[in-house]
Design an enzyme around this catalytic site. Structure first.
Site, short mmCIF file in Angstrom:
data_model
loop_
_atom_site.label_atom_id
_atom_site.label_comp_id
_atom_site.label_asym_id
_atom_site.label_seq_id
_atom_site.Cartn_x
_atom_site.Cartn_y
_atom_site.Cartn_z
N HIS A 181 -11.86 -5.99 8.76
CA HIS A 181 -12.39 -5.99 7.33
C HIS A 181 -13.74 -5.58 7.50
O HIS A 181 -14.74 -5.34 6.79
CB HIS A 181 -12.63 -7.41 6.59
N GLN B 279 -7.96 -2.49 -1.08
CA GLN B 279 -8.67 -3.69 -1.17
C GLN B 279 -9.71 -3.68 0.02
O GLN B 279 -10.82 -3.86 -0.48
CB GLN B 279 -7.85 -4.80 -1.06
N PHE B 280 -9.58 -3.01 0.94
CA PHE B 280 -10.39 -2.82 2.10
C PHE B 280 -9.94 -1.98 2.73
O PHE B 280 -8.68 -1.38 2.85
CB PHE B 280 -10.50 -3.96 2.98
N ALA B 281 -10.77 -0.68 3.20
CA ALA B 281 -10.41 0.54 3.70
C ALA B 281 -9.36 0.25 5.01
O ALA B 281 -8.51 0.83 5.43
CB ALA B 281 -11.51 1.27 4.22
N ASP B 282 -9.51 -0.92 5.68
CA ASP B 282 -8.84 -1.05 6.60
C ASP B 282 -7.24 -1.36 6.45
O ASP B 282 -6.57 -0.97 7.21
CB ASP B 282 -9.02 -2.75 7.19
N GLU C 280 0.86 -1.29 -0.01
CA GLU C 280 -0.04 0.07 0.12
C GLU C 280 0.94 1.31 -0.21
O GLU C 280 0.51 2.38 -0.71
CB GLU C 280 -0.95 -0.08 1.21
#
Ligand SMILES: Cc1ncc(C[n+]2csc(CCOP(=O)(O)OP(=O)(O)O)c2C)c(N)n1
Length: 666
Positions: free
Chosen positions: A472, A427-430, A405
């Site tokens: 997630h 892919q996920f905000a997390d 990231e």
């Protein structure tokens, strides 16, 4: 001056004419003489901090001389020679260090923390490593625009321990980007010797693991640096690829001047003093009959004169006068919103389809817009938003990334520096936490610091209610709404999502675009078929009533609407914020002044969320009109649990009804 035997450094001047040999000498002399002057000024208390590059000039100068003027260089804190070799007028550098307007940051950042498009230099942020990924982005732009340019980026050996280094080299190798990664191995990272920094013989060997070519270069030998880097740069322009260079050198002074060198063994300093890059080269030129005492004195006098003249200019310059409005104006790049009205024809779309369609139409509209993210290409992204995009736009523009990231956010910054817009899918905000530093420190601060916008949209699939557990399910907008320089958009409906995404992409500033996963396939709406835009920073009033103002965004908007559906007697204004930064305070105040009661519903846990700020704003601006205390309703102060009975308890969804009734009864 002590004289050195030319055997300390073996020079080979083959293929270099006298002018070049002298030019290299003068180019090293200049940063050395500037530094000597700076050390005097430091002792006189006239400058605040100084990171010395004395003894390392051959690297900055040799690399910069090997680059073309239009090629970007990303230097670090010891690379004064890059700035002087690019011929930045000295008074501008001095003004920068004195925090004056003729510098490059209007007094907002210090020392070498600035970039300049004029001289194709992108300066560091303090965190060191992010430079490397930004270089990837610039090199990617060069490839996409067929510019055949090389990008050179510097790091110390200490900086190679950061994850950014690994990520940037890996991406550069996977994408075969034309980057020269230049490690200046100067023996110490602050007080830490190389033996405590890494456990391999040569850092150049790391290249093997990335599938990359590498070379070790004597960083104190200007001719070796210049000829080897020139040859490599020429070759890379023809055959784009990353190359790792390890320059062996030594840091002759303290980390910064105040910290000294007590921890460095004297014999090391003595040995390396004999290898001084300038004095050895000077001796070599004299032995070759290219330089003599008179010429040396002449050059020095010329440079000293230039330094003094430019110092006078900088000292004579007025100090910066603080202006709140000017400071606030420069946080974001000015942008005139262009309205594209929706067409009449509509189709019923789920949120996920509306985002996909909006993104696709933006890809058609901006023919160089690049999408990057994990699994976004053939696979279409984990939520299938980019399904079919590779066929439509090709793999250059729809780019699968390694799991990195930080490097990808940094690469997006680099693309923006080269004038290319990008959308990055988390892919996920997390997982934005793995790229948090470049978001909040690079993208957010760049325009304010040196007028360089970050034309990047980060798509953030977020939110709970899907039994996905602590990693997630987060809705982490609050981490970003509190960071000046970022915009935050959070639609709750397909129509808004499509129009707002188009505007987020048009906006030249960094925008985090939150997409609630639980809404992706559960919410449908008639959406105009063609491209259209909606303004950022405008809330929508979903229902009107005089009893109470309900303020929310994202999935929680639907929770509020569902609650109202059960209570047809409650007449409420329902404000869907749609955008959190900028925030439509006007819509909030107008409604609260009408109803006299306000309740804010957010999905995130309570403390430090945006509901708290909205509550404070209402108290400060609508106190006289309030009939009851402002109420915040938010989720529990725990991580987000997995199993549904725990998640149901965690979420603010089911608490809202009771709190609303209590507020109305107050
Ligand atoms: C992420 C981060 N951690 C720590 C620091 C503090 N710091 C600044 S420079 C430095 C040492 C850097 O060493 P190296 O990369 O070898 O470069 P050098 O200073 O030797 O040229 C440290 C620890 C920082 N700026 N950023």
């Amino acid at each position: 001056m002590e004289t050195f035997s030319k055997a300390m450094i073996n020079y080979n001047k083959e293929g270099l004419n006298k002018e070049t040999l002298i030019d290299l000498y003068k180019s090293m002399l200049k940063p050395r003489l500037i530094e000597e002057k700076m050390l005097i000024l430091l002792r006189q208390g006239k400058i605040s901090k100084w990171f010395s590059g004395i003894g390392q000039e051959a690297i900055s100068v040799g690399v910069t001389k090997a680059m073309l003027a239009e090629e970007y260089i990303l230097p670090m804190h010891r690379n004064l020679g890059v700035f002087t070799t690019r011929e930045i007028p000295l008074y501008r550098l001095f003004s920068q260090w004195q925090g004056k307007a003729s510098g490059f940051t209007k007094g907002r950042d210090r020392s070498f923390h600035f970039g300049t498009q004029e001289y194709k230099i992108v300066g560091m942020i303090s965190h060191l490593g992010p430079q490397l990924g930004v270089a990837d982005g610039i090199a990617l732009a060069s490839k996409l625009q067929n510019k055949n340019q090389v990008t050179a980026v510097f790091t110390g050996e200490g900086g190679t321990s950061e994850g950014d280094f690994h990520e940037a080299l890996n991406v550069a190798s996977v994408w075969q980007l034309p980057v020269l990664f230049c490690i200046e191995n100067n023996g110490y990272g602050l007080s830490t010797p190389t033996s405590e920094q890494y456990n391999c013989k040569d850092l150049a060997d790391r290249a093997l693991g990335y599938g990359m070519e590498s070379h070790i270069i004597d960083g104190n030998n200007i001719l070796e640096v210049y000829t080897k880097v020139s040859a490599l740069a020429e070759d890379i322009r023809e055959n784009p690829r990353p190359v790792l260079l390890e320059f062996k050198t030594f840091r002759m002074r303290g980390h910064e001047e105040a910290s000294g060198t007590k921890y460095v063994p004297q014999d090391l300093l003595d040995t390396w003093a004999k290898k001084d890059p300038l004095e050895n080269y000077q001796e070599f030129l004299k032995n070759e009959g290219i330089l003599d005492e008179a010429l040396e004195v002449k050059f020095k006098e010329e440079i000293v004169h230039e330094i003094n003249e430019h110092l006078d200019l900088a000292y004579a310059e007025e100090v910066i006068i603080a202006s709140e409005s000017e400071e606030l104006n420069d946080v974001y790049q000015n942008h005139l919103y262009q309205e594209v009205s929706p067409n009449k024809k509509t189709e019923e779309l789920r949120l996920v389809d509306a985002i996909s369609e909006g993104l696709k139409q933006s890809m058609e509209r901006h023919d160089d817009l690049v999408i990057m993210g994990q699994d976004v290409a053939e696979y279409g992204g984990v939520f299938k938003i980019t399904d079919g995009f590779v066929e439509a736009f090709g793999k250059d523009r729809v780019r699968n990334t390694p799991i990195c990231e930080s490097a990808i956010v940094e690469a997006a910054m680099g693309l923006s520096i080269s004038g290319i817009k990008s959308v990055v899918e988390m892919q996920f905000a997390d997982f934005v936490t793995s790229g948090f530093n470049p978001v909040v420190n690079y993208l957010a601060k760049s325009h304010y610091r040196w007028n360089q916008n970050a034309d990047v949209v980060l798509r953030m699939p977020c939110g709970a209610g899907v039994a996905a557990g602590p990693f997630h399910s987060q809705t982490n907008e609050a981490w970003f709404t509190k960071t000046p320089g970022l915009k935050v958009v959070y639609p709750a409906f397909p129509y808004d999502a499509k129009g707002l995404l188009a505007s987020a992409i048009n906006d030249p500033n960094p925008v985090l675009f939150f997409e609630h996963k639980a809404l992706y396939r559960s919410i449908r709406q008639e959406v105009p078929t063609d491209y259209f835009t909606l303004p950022l920073g405008k809330a929508s009033l979903l229902r009107e009533g005089n009893d109470v103002t309900i303020i929310s965004y994202g999935a929680a908007v639907h929770w509020a609407l569902n609650t109202l559906d059960k209570h047809s007697n409650i007449q409420a204004d329902v404000i869907d914020l749609r955008s959190l930064q900028p925030l439509d305070t006007e819509a909030i105040y107008a409604s609260v002044k009408k109803t006299g009661r306000a309740i804010i519903l957010q999905e995130d846990s309570l403390f430090g969320g945006i509901a708290s700020d909205i509550s404070a704003l209402i108290m400060e601006n609508c106190f006289e009109e309030l009939d009851a205390p402002v109420k915040r309703v938010a989720s529990m102060e725990t991580p987000i649990p997995f199993i549904n009975q725990l998640e149901d308890q965690y979420l603010s969804r089911d608490k809202f009804e009771g709190e609303l009734l209590k507020l109305l009864a107050y």
